[in-house]
Design a protein around this motif. Structure first.
Motif, mmCIF file in Angstrom:
data_model
loop_
_atom_site.group_PDB
_atom_site.id
_atom_site.type_symbol
_atom_site.label_atom_id
_atom_site.label_comp_id
_atom_site.label_asym_id
_atom_site.label_seq_id
_atom_site.Cartn_x
_atom_site.Cartn_y
_atom_site.Cartn_z
ATOM 1 N N SER A 88 0.827 -1.208 0.000
ATOM 2 C CA SER A 88 0.000 0.000 0.000
ATOM 3 C C SER A 88 0.866 1.264 0.000
ATOM 4 C CB SER A 88 -0.934 0.005 1.205
ATOM 5 O OG SER A 88 -0.204 0.043 2.410
ATOM 6 N N HIS A 89 2.010 1.210 0.672
ATOM 7 C CA HIS A 89 2.918 2.357 0.687
ATOM 8 C C HIS A 89 3.495 2.586 -0.714
ATOM 9 C CE1 HIS A 89 5.609 5.320 2.320
ATOM 10 N NE2 HIS A 89 6.647 4.678 1.796
ATOM 11 N N ARG A 90 3.835 1.497 -1.413
ATOM 12 C CA ARG A 90 4.369 1.614 -2.771
ATOM 13 C C ARG A 90 3.333 2.215 -3.709
ATOM 14 N NH1 ARG A 90 7.240 -4.214 -3.649
ATOM 15 N NH2 ARG A 90 8.921 -3.898 -2.157
ATOM 16 N N ARG A 91 2.093 1.761 -3.587
ATOM 17 C CA ARG A 91 1.044 2.283 -4.459
ATOM 18 C C ARG A 91 0.804 3.762 -4.209
ATOM 19 N NH1 ARG A 91 -3.928 -1.565 -5.186
ATOM 20 N NH2 ARG A 91 -3.436 -1.556 -7.387
ATOM 21 N N ARG A 92 0.840 4.157 -2.951
ATOM 22 C CA ARG A 92 0.650 5.567 -2.607
ATOM 23 C C ARG A 92 1.794 6.400 -3.171
ATOM 24 N NH1 ARG A 92 0.293 5.500 3.055
ATOM 25 N NH2 ARG A 92 -1.784 4.674 2.733
ATOM 26 N N LEU A 93 3.006 5.894 -3.058
ATOM 27 C CA LEU A 93 4.161 6.608 -3.577
ATOM 28 C C LEU A 93 4.107 6.705 -5.101
ATOM 29 C CD1 LEU A 93 6.705 8.014 -2.641
ATOM 30 C CD2 LEU A 93 7.893 5.829 -2.769
ATOM 31 N N ASP A 94 3.691 5.620 -5.770
ATOM 32 C CA ASP A 94 3.522 5.663 -7.224
ATOM 33 C C ASP A 94 2.485 6.703 -7.626
ATOM 34 O OD1 ASP A 94 5.423 3.799 -7.842
ATOM 35 O OD2 ASP A 94 4.016 2.137 -8.024
ATOM 36 N N LEU A 95 1.398 6.771 -6.875
ATOM 37 C CA LEU A 95 0.355 7.754 -7.171
ATOM 38 C C LEU A 95 0.879 9.178 -7.009
ATOM 39 C CD1 LEU A 95 -2.578 8.347 -7.886
ATOM 40 C CD2 LEU A 95 -3.096 8.234 -5.447
ATOM 41 N N ILE A 96 1.656 9.410 -5.977
ATOM 42 C CA ILE A 96 2.224 10.744 -5.742
ATOM 43 C C ILE A 96 3.146 11.135 -6.892
ATOM 44 C CG2 ILE A 96 3.809 12.055 -4.271
ATOM 45 C CD1 ILE A 96 2.590 10.501 -1.882
ATOM 46 N N VAL A 130 7.721 13.284 -23.611
ATOM 47 C CA VAL A 130 8.514 12.071 -23.773
ATOM 48 C C VAL A 130 9.520 11.949 -22.626
ATOM 49 C CG1 VAL A 130 10.245 10.956 -25.233
ATOM 50 C CG2 VAL A 130 8.209 11.933 -26.253
ATOM 51 N N ALA A 131 10.144 13.050 -22.264
ATOM 52 C CA ALA A 131 11.106 13.028 -21.166
ATOM 53 C C ALA A 131 10.430 12.681 -19.841
ATOM 54 C CB ALA A 131 11.816 14.375 -21.060
ATOM 55 N N LEU A 132 9.267 13.270 -19.585
ATOM 56 C CA LEU A 132 8.555 12.983 -18.334
ATOM 57 C C LEU A 132 8.085 11.532 -18.272
ATOM 58 C CD1 LEU A 132 6.461 16.245 -17.845
ATOM 59 C CD2 LEU A 132 8.480 15.521 -16.578
ATOM 60 N N SER A 133 7.627 11.001 -19.402
ATOM 61 C CA SER A 133 7.207 9.601 -19.399
ATOM 62 C C SER A 133 8.403 8.679 -19.207
ATOM 63 C CB SER A 133 6.452 9.258 -20.679
ATOM 64 O OG SER A 133 7.306 9.366 -21.793
ATOM 65 N N GLY A 134 9.543 9.063 -19.734
ATOM 66 C CA GLY A 134 10.766 8.292 -19.501
ATOM 67 C C GLY A 134 11.168 8.300 -18.039
ATOM 68 N N LEU A 135 11.027 9.442 -17.400
ATOM 69 C CA LEU A 135 11.333 9.520 -15.969
ATOM 70 C C LEU A 135 10.392 8.649 -15.154
ATOM 71 C CD1 LEU A 135 12.047 13.327 -15.498
ATOM 72 C CD2 LEU A 135 13.675 11.447 -15.318
ATOM 73 N N TYR A 136 9.118 8.669 -15.500
ATOM 74 C CA TYR A 136 8.157 7.837 -14.772
ATOM 75 C C TYR A 136 8.447 6.351 -15.014
ATOM 76 C CZ TYR A 136 3.884 5.901 -12.937
ATOM 77 O OH TYR A 136 2.989 5.170 -12.223
ATOM 78 N N GLY A 137 8.798 6.003 -16.244
ATOM 79 C CA GLY A 137 9.154 4.615 -16.541
ATOM 80 C C GLY A 137 10.390 4.173 -15.777
ATOM 81 N N TRP A 194 11.331 5.399 -12.940
ATOM 82 C CA TRP A 194 10.921 5.308 -11.532
ATOM 83 C C TRP A 194 10.281 3.957 -11.248
ATOM 84 C CZ3 TRP A 194 11.143 7.238 -6.792
ATOM 85 C CH2 TRP A 194 10.150 6.878 -5.888
ATOM 86 N N THR A 195 9.361 3.534 -12.097
ATOM 87 C CA THR A 195 8.648 2.283 -11.826
ATOM 88 C C THR A 195 9.509 1.063 -12.084
ATOM 89 O OG1 THR A 195 7.677 2.321 -14.032
ATOM 90 C CG2 THR A 195 6.370 3.260 -12.257
ATOM 91 N N SER A 196 10.374 1.088 -13.090
ATOM 92 C CA SER A 196 11.191 -0.092 -13.370
ATOM 93 C C SER A 196 12.349 -0.220 -12.399
ATOM 94 C CB SER A 196 11.708 -0.061 -14.807
ATOM 95 O OG SER A 196 12.639 0.976 -14.972
ATOM 96 N N ALA A 197 12.885 0.883 -11.906
ATOM 97 C CA ALA A 197 13.994 0.819 -10.956
ATOM 98 C C ALA A 197 13.543 0.193 -9.651
ATOM 99 C CB ALA A 197 14.558 2.210 -10.698
ATOM 100 N N ARG A 198 12.304 0.397 -9.306
ATOM 101 C CA ARG A 198 11.775 -0.156 -8.069
ATOM 102 C C ARG A 198 11.527 -1.654 -8.180
ATOM 103 N NH1 ARG A 198 7.168 -0.438 -6.377
ATOM 104 N NH2 ARG A 198 6.218 0.665 -8.083
ATOM 105 N N THR A 199 11.112 -2.124 -9.346
ATOM 106 C CA THR A 199 10.746 -3.518 -9.503
ATOM 107 C C THR A 199 11.902 -4.398 -9.938
ATOM 108 O OG1 THR A 199 10.037 -3.123 -11.773
ATOM 109 C CG2 THR A 199 8.353 -2.954 -10.067
#
Length: 69
Positions: free
Chosen positions: A4-12, A39-46, A48-53
């Motif tokens: 739940s903490h991960r999901r909240r952080l992803d949402l933020i 494109v740059a912002l979507s790359g940053l979000y990608g 963020w999510t892949s580095a965590r998993t």
């Protein structure tokens, strides 16, 4: 870290990136620049999510270098 903490952080993070895009539209950033920024912002979000998993690989899981086709 709890799920739940991960999901909240992803949402933020997602809302922060979305807000940055909206602010750029509101201040009048030209469309061609906005496309590049998007494109740059979507790359940053990608990243963020892949580095965590992505877990670091253990040396015992690495393929043998001597094994060929």
């Amino acid at each position: 870290m709890r799920q739940s903490h991960r999901r909240r952080l992803d949402l933020i993070v997602f809302v922060s990136i979305l807000t940055a895009g909206i602010v750029l539209v509101l201040i009048g950033v030209p469309a061609d620049s906005l496309a590049t920024i998007t494109v740059a912002l979507s790359g940053l979000y990608g990243a963020w999510t892949s580095a965590r998993t992505t877990a670091p690989r253990d040396s015992s899981q690495a393929p043998d270098e001597g094994a060929g086709l």
